[in-house]
Design an enzyme around this catalytic site. Structure first.
Site, PDB file in Angstrom:
ATOM      1  N   GLN A  88       0.843  -1.204   0.000  1.00 32.14           N
ATOM      2  CA  GLN A  88       0.000   0.000   0.000  1.00 32.14           C
ATOM      3  C   GLN A  88       0.874   1.249   0.000  1.00 32.14           C
ATOM      4  O   GLN A  88       1.788   1.387   0.807  1.00 32.14           O
ATOM      5  CB  GLN A  88      -0.933   0.060   1.202  1.00 32.14           C
ATOM      6  CG  GLN A  88      -1.943   1.183   0.975  1.00 32.14           C
ATOM      7  CD  GLN A  88      -2.773   1.539   2.175  1.00 32.14           C
ATOM      8  OE1 GLN A  88      -2.236   1.909   3.221  1.00 32.14           O
ATOM      9  NE2 GLN A  88      -4.083   1.453   2.048  1.00 32.14           N
ATOM     10  N   CYS A 117      -6.871   7.472   4.413  1.00 34.50           N
ATOM     11  CA  CYS A 117      -6.249   7.912   5.670  1.00 34.50           C
ATOM     12  C   CYS A 117      -6.652   9.349   5.992  1.00 34.50           C
ATOM     13  O   CYS A 117      -6.424  10.259   5.186  1.00 34.50           O
ATOM     14  CB  CYS A 117      -4.727   7.800   5.580  1.00 34.50           C
ATOM     15  SG  CYS A 117      -3.944   8.264   7.130  1.00 34.50           S
ATOM     16  N   ASN A 215     -14.619  -3.271   4.355  1.00 36.03           N
ATOM     17  CA  ASN A 215     -13.752  -3.045   5.516  1.00 36.03           C
ATOM     18  C   ASN A 215     -14.472  -2.153   6.527  1.00 36.03           C
ATOM     19  O   ASN A 215     -15.301  -1.344   6.158  1.00 36.03           O
ATOM     20  CB  ASN A 215     -12.434  -2.393   5.067  1.00 36.03           C
ATOM     21  CG  ASN A 215     -11.573  -1.946   6.233  1.00 36.03           C
ATOM     22  OD1 ASN A 215     -11.313  -0.759   6.415  1.00 36.03           O
ATOM     23  ND2 ASN A 215     -11.138  -2.890   7.042  1.00 36.03           N
ATOM     24  N   ARG A 243      -8.396  -4.099  12.872  1.00 34.10           N
ATOM     25  CA  ARG A 243      -8.176  -4.130  14.319  1.00 34.10           C
ATOM     26  C   ARG A 243      -8.367  -5.502  14.962  1.00 34.10           C
ATOM     27  O   ARG A 243      -7.639  -5.856  15.892  1.00 34.10           O
ATOM     28  CB  ARG A 243      -9.074  -3.099  15.007  1.00 34.10           C
ATOM     29  CG  ARG A 243      -8.567  -1.670  14.805  1.00 34.10           C
ATOM     30  CD  ARG A 243      -9.649  -0.668  15.118  1.00 34.10           C
ATOM     31  NE  ARG A 243     -10.790  -0.851  14.239  1.00 34.10           N
ATOM     32  CZ  ARG A 243     -12.031  -0.463  14.521  1.00 34.10           C
ATOM     33  NH1 ARG A 243     -12.285   0.125  15.657  1.00 34.10           N
ATOM     34  NH2 ARG A 243     -13.003  -0.655  13.655  1.00 34.10           N
TER      35      ARG A 243
HETATM   36  C1  FNR Z   1      -5.057   1.442  10.245  1.00 38.66           C
HETATM   37  N1  FNR Z   1      -5.701   1.729   9.047  1.00 38.66           N
HETATM   38  C2  FNR Z   1      -4.940   1.948   7.914  1.00 38.66           C
HETATM   39  N2  FNR Z   1      -5.547   2.067   6.700  1.00 38.66           N
HETATM   40  C3  FNR Z   1      -4.830   2.196   5.568  1.00 38.66           C
HETATM   41  O1  FNR Z   1      -5.405   2.265   4.476  1.00 38.66           O
HETATM   42  N3  FNR Z   1      -3.468   2.243   5.639  1.00 38.66           N
HETATM   43  C4  FNR Z   1      -2.788   2.150   6.810  1.00 38.66           C
HETATM   44  O2  FNR Z   1      -1.547   2.168   6.835  1.00 38.66           O
HETATM   45  C5  FNR Z   1      -3.537   2.027   8.004  1.00 38.66           C
HETATM   46  N4  FNR Z   1      -2.939   1.955   9.233  1.00 38.66           N
HETATM   47  C6  FNR Z   1      -3.651   1.575  10.329  1.00 38.66           C
HETATM   48  C7  FNR Z   1      -2.990   1.279  11.520  1.00 38.66           C
HETATM   49  C8  FNR Z   1      -3.696   0.804  12.611  1.00 38.66           C
HETATM   50  C9  FNR Z   1      -2.959   0.450  13.877  1.00 38.66           C
HETATM   51  C10 FNR Z   1      -5.103   0.656  12.524  1.00 38.66           C
HETATM   52  C11 FNR Z   1      -5.888   0.145  13.691  1.00 38.66           C
HETATM   53  C12 FNR Z   1      -5.759   0.995  11.362  1.00 38.66           C
HETATM   54  C13 FNR Z   1      -7.142   1.569   8.917  1.00 38.66           C
HETATM   55  C14 FNR Z   1      -7.523   0.119   8.696  1.00 38.66           C
HETATM   56  O3  FNR Z   1      -6.932  -0.439   7.549  1.00 38.66           O
HETATM   57  C15 FNR Z   1      -9.039  -0.060   8.585  1.00 38.66           C
HETATM   58  O4  FNR Z   1      -9.509   0.680   7.483  1.00 38.66           O
HETATM   59  C16 FNR Z   1      -9.800   0.406   9.821  1.00 38.66           C
HETATM   60  O5  FNR Z   1      -9.162   0.020  11.010  1.00 38.66           O
HETATM   61  C17 FNR Z   1     -11.209  -0.169   9.822  1.00 38.66           C
HETATM   62  O6  FNR Z   1     -11.177  -1.589   9.733  1.00 38.66           O
HETATM   63  P1  FNR Z   1     -11.426  -2.529  11.002  1.00 38.66           P
HETATM   64  O7  FNR Z   1     -10.390  -2.157  12.033  1.00 38.66           O
HETATM   65  O8  FNR Z   1     -12.794  -2.210  11.500  1.00 38.66           O
HETATM   66  O9  FNR Z   1     -11.286  -3.926  10.507  1.00 38.66           O
END
Ligand code: FNR
Length: 468
Positions: A88, A117, A215, A243
């Site tokens: 990514q 983000c 997601n 998460r």
């Molecule tokens: C993230 N998320 C995230 N999204 C992304 O596109 N690039 C990234 O580098 C990150 N980094 C990241 C770090 C951490 C510690 C968390 C908890 C989340 C967001 C993640 O990919 C996701 O979109 C959200 O957390 C929602 O999905 P879940 O957690 O409900 O499964």
């Protein structure tokens, strides 16, 4: 030549979502082992990746993308994940994104652009959700990548204020030829604790043809079966989990979750095997421990400073120590490339890990003739007890012999440090530049101990501090 971009299918897949700091090699390999079909890397920023030098690391069996300014590993991957890893990228520019795509396209299975983000750093740089309000720019980036790369291209977005706007945007993006689109079903100002909107994904999936990866469901994902419940609520066939996997990566395991201490142990073994940095390892273990940080073991864990110390808590201390020594002996001296002004050359792809390239002498801080120098690196893993640290030994020697306290003066160049240790009327320094001040001081103390005969050169060679 026609390019086959269908090698990686995004249909019917359970995916480890991109997560900064979490999605590094050991966690990705563990997710695959436990059942994830595809794993995303943490977001890597284009400007950093463009500078990276690709190195084949024979000792670890990895491909490393190294930051030439400080020797740190920006991205490490290996054959085991080659067909399943999606890198990514954080970017706001088509040309830069393509430059990165070209650097990595032979080592990863897909490239994803982060358009979800909401962090200030991303928005200020025109990256992440900023791209959702500049759809033409986003389309330009996607189209450039699709037209010029051999691997499939995807993007990960958040939903827009209305379902209709989201459908329109996804339709536009789909027309670029991307292979799939990840949708985090929250709006840009909604935080993880807010309710997700799976119904929006459902409406989008019904309106477009492209594979959609749902997601945002971790709030309601406690078991493997919950993954599918959320996926079905979104009306799609692929889902990406963040998460819930950060907490316990065995969420991908059909047979159910494994106890977190067992997972941590497996994770730590991979961290040792792939020489994962202590800080990254600690962060991930801390995420897994969560409230267990309050237990006696958790409190001990919080005090750890080295990978070896962390491993000790899970009965892997010996394994870690032996493996680190083995890697040093085999020549995995990644940090030894760290020297002021290291210039990456065209031939670096095949360079051994011990190669050193310098800028012209005049651009690096000059050595002084009255400093006794030696090329010694300080490896924290060599010192289990604090009392065995070079500075402690020198300090004890000084007090016993009434010689006065050793003094340390730091020199800095770029992001690197070395120290000059003044002791008993003489000055000592290592010509090896360390990544932090503490290590630099320890390195200069080692030079001093060597000159005073308080430590054997053979010992320093054996533990990898001096290269043969
Ligand atoms: C993230 N998320 C995230 N999204 C992304 O596109 N690039 C990234 O580098 C990150 N980094 C990241 C770090 C951490 C510690 C968390 C908890 C989340 C967001 C993640 O990919 C996701 O979109 C959200 O957390 C929602 O999905 P879940 O957690 O409900 O499964």
């Amino acid at each position: 030549m026609t390019v086959d971009k269908t090698k990686l299918s995004y249909r019917n897949k359970i995916i480890l979502a991109p997560m900064v700091r979490v999605g590094t090699l050991p966690m990705r390999l563990l997710a695959l082992e436990y059942g994830a079909d595809i794993v995303y890397t943490e977001e890597l920023i284009d400007l950093k990746m463009i500078k990276a030098k690709r190195r084949i690391n024979d000792v670890l069996g990895t491909i490393d993308f190294v930051d030439p300014s400080d020797g740190s590993i920006i991205f490490r991957t290996c054959d085991k994940e080659k067909d399943k890893v999606v890198l990514q990228l954080g970017t706001s520019d088509a040309e830069r994104a393509l430059a990165v795509g070209k650097i990595v396209e032979h080592d990863v299975a897909g490239l994803d652009i982060n358009m979800g983000c909401p962090k200030e750093f991303s928005i200020k740089g025109g990256m992440g959700v900023a791209l959702l309000s500049k759809p033409d720019k986003a389309v330009e980036i996607l189209k450039t990548l699709v037209d010029n790369l051999k691997i499939p291209v995807t993007c990960k977005i958040r939903i827009l204020p209305t379902t209709e706007d989201t459908i329109n945007l996804v339709t536009k993006f789909a027309a670029t030829g991307i292979a799939a689109i990840g949708i985090h079903c929250r709006r840009k100002d909604e935080r993880p604790q807010h309710q997700p909107h799976p119904n929006v994904i459902k409406a989008v999936a019904q309106a477009v043809d492209i594979p959609i990866i749902a997601n945002g469901g971790s709030r309601e994902i406690d078991t493997y079966r919950d993954i599918f419940k959320f996926r079905d609520r979104c009306g799609v066939d692929s889902i990406m989990v963040a998460r819930a996997a950060q907490l316990n990566v065995t969420i991908f395991r059909k047979e159910g979750l494994l106890p977190i201490f067992d997972v941590i142990k497996k994770y730590l073994k991979l961290c040792v095997d792939y020489d994962n940095p202590q800080s990254n390892t600690k962060y991930c273990v801390q995420s897994m421990l969560k409230e267990l940080q309050e237990t006696p073991l958790g409190k001990k864990f919080l005090l750890t400073q080295t990978l070896h110390q962390i491993c000790n808590l899970w009965d892997l201390g010996d394994y870690c120590y032996k493996k680190q020594l083995e890697y040093q002996e085999k020549g995995n001296f990644g940090r030894r490339e760290v020297c002021p002004g290291a210039i990456p050359g065209d031939d670096e792809e095949t360079d051994g890990p011990q190669s050193k390239k310098h800028k012209p002498e005049s651009e690096t801080p000059a050595s002084s003739p009255d400093i006794l120098e030696h090329n010694i690196a300080f490896y924290r893993a060599n010192y289990v007890e604090d009392t065995s640290l070079p500075k402690s030994i020198l300090h004890t020697f000084a007090s016993k012999n009434f010689k006065g306290v050793p003094k340390y003066e730091i020199q800095r160049f770029d992001k690197l440090f070395r120290a000059i240790c003044s002791f008993d009327g003489k000055k000592y320094a290592s010509t090896f530049w360390e990544k932090n001040k503490k290590y630099a001081e320890q390195g200069s103390a080692l030079v001093c101990l060597l000159n005073l005969g308080l430590i054997e050169e053979s010992e320093l060679i054996k533990n990898g501090s001096i290269l043969r």
